[in-house]
Structure formats: structure tokens, C-alpha cells
Design an enzyme around this catalytic site. Sequence first.
Site, mmCIF file in Angstrom:
data_model
loop_
_atom_site.group_PDB
_atom_site.id
_atom_site.type_symbol
_atom_site.label_atom_id
_atom_site.label_comp_id
_atom_site.label_asym_id
_atom_site.label_seq_id
_atom_site.Cartn_x
_atom_site.Cartn_y
_atom_site.Cartn_z
ATOM 1 N N LYS A 54 0.843 -1.208 0.000
ATOM 2 C CA LYS A 54 0.000 0.000 0.000
ATOM 3 C C LYS A 54 0.876 1.256 0.000
ATOM 4 O O LYS A 54 0.601 2.226 -0.714
ATOM 5 C CB LYS A 54 -0.927 -0.011 1.223
ATOM 6 C CG LYS A 54 -2.017 -1.056 1.118
ATOM 7 C CD LYS A 54 -2.778 -1.298 2.419
ATOM 8 C CE LYS A 54 -3.767 -2.441 2.224
ATOM 9 N NZ LYS A 54 -4.490 -2.831 3.428
ATOM 10 N N GLN A 98 -4.975 -1.595 9.519
ATOM 11 C CA GLN A 98 -4.819 -2.929 8.942
ATOM 12 C C GLN A 98 -5.411 -3.982 9.878
ATOM 13 O O GLN A 98 -5.166 -3.968 11.085
ATOM 14 C CB GLN A 98 -3.322 -3.201 8.682
ATOM 15 C CG GLN A 98 -3.034 -4.478 7.931
ATOM 16 C CD GLN A 98 -3.535 -4.481 6.485
ATOM 17 O OE1 GLN A 98 -3.677 -3.436 5.861
ATOM 18 N NE2 GLN A 98 -3.819 -5.656 5.961
ATOM 19 N N ASP A 121 -11.471 2.344 3.658
ATOM 20 C CA ASP A 121 -11.730 0.902 3.583
ATOM 21 C C ASP A 121 -13.214 0.618 3.360
ATOM 22 O O ASP A 121 -13.583 -0.493 2.971
ATOM 23 C CB ASP A 121 -11.347 0.238 4.919
ATOM 24 C CG ASP A 121 -10.044 -0.529 4.849
ATOM 25 O OD1 ASP A 121 -9.686 -0.999 3.756
ATOM 26 O OD2 ASP A 121 -9.393 -0.651 5.908
HETATM 27 N N1 GUN Z 1 -6.654 -6.996 6.011
HETATM 28 C C1 GUN Z 1 -6.893 -7.774 4.925
HETATM 29 N N2 GUN Z 1 -7.570 -7.075 3.987
HETATM 30 C C2 GUN Z 1 -7.752 -5.829 4.488
HETATM 31 C C3 GUN Z 1 -8.374 -4.660 3.987
HETATM 32 O O1 GUN Z 1 -8.915 -4.603 2.878
HETATM 33 N N3 GUN Z 1 -8.348 -3.586 4.800
HETATM 34 C C4 GUN Z 1 -7.790 -3.626 6.040
HETATM 35 N N4 GUN Z 1 -7.843 -2.524 6.788
HETATM 36 N N5 GUN Z 1 -7.213 -4.698 6.545
HETATM 37 C C5 GUN Z 1 -7.197 -5.790 5.765
#
Ligand code: GUN
Length: 285
Positions: A54, A98, A121
Site C-alpha cells: 500500500k 490494517q 476501507d
Molecule cells: N486486512 C486484509 N484485507 C484488508 C483490507 O482490505 N483492509 C484492512 N484494513 N485490513 C485488511
Amino acid sequence: MSARILDGKQLAAAARRRIREEVEDLKNTRGVVPGLAVLLVGDDPASHSYVRGKERAAAEVGIYSVVERLPADLPQRDLLEKIEAYNADPRIHGILVQLPLPDQISPEAVIAAIRPDKDVDGFHPWNVGQLYSGGEGFVPCTPAGILEMIRSTGEPVAGRHAVVVGRSGIVGRPVAQLLLQENATVTICHSRTRDLAAFTRQADILVAAAGRPGLITGEMVKPGAMVIDVGVNRVDGRLVGDVRFDEVREVAGWLTPVPGGVGPMTITMLLYNTLWSAKRTVNGT
Ligand code: GUN
């Protein structure tokens, strides 16, 4: 027949070029640089790897990002304080915590603490409500990326039977909702579904998001179907999807690989959501 491969890397690269241009334009015309804050608690190697992805992707398109890597024993109140600070920070247009989080931290409490208009998200109950009521809000990144991939094929969705395997709040349910909005006939299957194959064989569009390696075999797929594999399973150190690629490739019309399918599009939608959030602040909406 051998399925056409839906190349997520290629699609993501094209989308990121467009996002990069828009970021540049926003900076030049309005003096605003989209900003993303990522909070990672603990040492989970997969989470660290996702967050690096990211961070790299944000830099690539000119989005300003702050990544905080926090200790596994961080108290919940400390995380909530950090979220409060980013909620109030005008340089930050998107906040992402996350998941998964360590046991002492409630994901629900954390998600609810993020300002809905910075919840890139799309996990906050307000954004979830917007999605299901047909209003405007952040759409979760993986479902949004899946829809972009389906659209890229040029195949019609309206009137088609879409079967979603998996009912998680992050993928299964929202992707089913998006497909419903596109006028597909949608069936959601899950771990308690009896005779899964009877459903998957009817699918014109099959979205496999169960988190079970190799669940979908060639025999479970209708000839010519579009098969989207959302599985990210680590088996003997290798990344494998929920779909048996080699078998299904011989039956399906379209197929996404793992890795290199849905994954790159998920990160791209996070960039897109962050850009959209920054644009909204400029437009005062
Ligand atoms: N962990 C696995 N996929 C995601 C996601 O799309 N967003 C977040 N915040 N954590 C994750």
C-alpha cells in the site's frame, strides 16, 4: 476451451496511471495532495507485506502516506487516540487500520472511531449503510476492484446469475450487493450451504471468496463462466486461490489468477478512494 485470463496487474497499472494524473491535477490546480494514514499493530508478516504494498502504491501515484507500525501490545485507547489525531488532520484524507488486530483491541470500536468521510476501507457502519441503501459512500476496496475487473471484460452483468461463495463483511456480502446493483441475479453460498456445486454450476459469474484453498474444481464451473478468485491462501509457502486454476482454466470463459488477479486491483481501489476523499474536501462535499 481455455479461459481468457483477467490480468489484475495490467488493469491495475492502467488505473494507477489515471489516478496519478488526477493526483497531479489536484495538486496543480487546487494545491491539495491526497493523504493516507495507515496504522499497523503487531508483527503479522502478511499484514506487514500488505502494508508495504500500500505504501509503495501510494508513492507511485503521488499520494502522501504516513505508515505507523505499532507494537503488538498497544492498548486500544492509544490506537483510538491516534485515530482521533488523523481524524482532525487536514493533510489526511484516508485512514486505514490494517486488520486483523491483536486480541486486546476491538476491531468494531476502532472502525467506528474513524470518521466516515475518511474511512477509505468502507468498513464504518455509515459507509456499510450507504452501500446497502444505494447512497454515496466508500465502497470496500476488494469488492470495488472485483467489479472493475468484471466491467473490464465488457460482458453484461444485468440478468446474469452471479454466485458468490463466502459471506464475509469485507468481500462476500458487499460484492453480492454491488452485483445486485448491477442487476445480476445473486446467490450467496457459504460454509453451511448444502450441495455447493449445484449452485456454482449455475453461475455465469462465480466469485470465490471462501478462504479455502482449491475449493472450486473444474467440475463445479459452468462452461464459459467468468470466475473471480478472491482467495489468498498460503499453502507450503506458496500463495494459492480458492479456485483450482489449471482445472478451471479448461472450463471457464474468464479467470483471474492468484497472485496477480484481484490483489493488485484491491490496492488500486484504496488509492482511488483516497483520491476521491481528497477531491470531496476540495469540493466541500
Ligand atoms: N486486512 C486484509 N484485507 C484488508 C483490507 O482490505 N483492509 C484492512 N484494513 N485490513 C485488511
